[in-house]
Write a protein that holds these residues in place. Structure first.
Motif, short mmCIF file in Angstrom:
data_model
loop_
_atom_site.label_atom_id
_atom_site.label_comp_id
_atom_site.label_asym_id
_atom_site.label_seq_id
_atom_site.Cartn_x
_atom_site.Cartn_y
_atom_site.Cartn_z
N THR A 132 0.83 -1.24 0.01
CA THR A 132 0.04 0.08 0.02
C THR A 132 0.87 1.16 0.03
N LEU A 133 0.61 2.10 -0.82
CA LEU A 133 1.38 3.40 -1.17
C LEU A 133 0.66 4.64 -1.24
N HIS A 134 0.98 5.58 -0.71
CA HIS A 134 0.30 6.98 -0.91
C HIS A 134 1.06 8.02 -1.42
N ALA A 135 0.43 9.06 -2.20
CA ALA A 135 1.31 10.08 -3.10
C ALA A 135 0.55 11.29 -2.80
N PRO A 136 1.18 12.32 -3.35
CA PRO A 136 0.50 13.67 -3.13
C PRO A 136 -0.93 13.78 -3.69
N GLN A 137 -1.54 14.87 -3.49
CA GLN A 137 -2.96 14.90 -3.91
C GLN A 137 -3.95 13.71 -3.31
N ASP A 138 -3.51 13.40 -2.20
CA ASP A 138 -4.22 12.31 -1.37
C ASP A 138 -4.54 11.19 -2.31
N ARG A 139 -3.88 10.45 -2.99
CA ARG A 139 -3.72 9.29 -3.77
C ARG A 139 -3.24 8.20 -2.97
N VAL A 140 -4.11 7.06 -3.26
CA VAL A 140 -3.71 5.81 -2.52
C VAL A 140 -3.58 4.67 -3.78
N LEU A 141 -2.40 3.76 -3.54
CA LEU A 141 -2.21 2.98 -4.47
C LEU A 141 -2.26 1.52 -3.75
N VAL A 142 -2.92 0.48 -4.15
CA VAL A 142 -2.61 -0.85 -3.45
C VAL A 142 -2.24 -1.63 -4.56
#
Length: 86
Positions: free
Chosen positions: A37-47
């Protein structure tokens, strides 16, 4: 063959921590080989989940989050691994 499923969502402004917490507690009916699970700017979440399966296998995926957390529909991608040098 290894297949990677990618699930990406963008939270409403200020809801990034809530979306990340929601994604982290989601359980799949069976465990993948690996899950990140990762997160990035602009409140993005990636699984990303990895599976030992054919590309077109019926694999469990994370559900859509509650609409009050996201700005748009979830993006989903499926990739298969390629041996190095090919």
């Amino acid at each position: 063959m290894t297949v990677a499923l990618m699930w990406e969502a963008r939270a409403l402004p200020g809801r990034g921590p809530d979306l990340l917490a929601w994604a982290r507690i989601q359980r799949l009916p069976r465990p993948p080989l690996r899950r990140e699970t990762l997160h990035a700017p602009q409140d993005r979440v990636l699984v990303i989940t990895w599976w030992n399966a054919p590309y077109d296998a019926d694999l469990p995926e994370l559900p859509d989050p509650p609409v009050e957390l996201v700005t748009r529909p979830v993006h989903r991608w499926r990739f298969e691994s390629v041996p190095d040098g090919e």
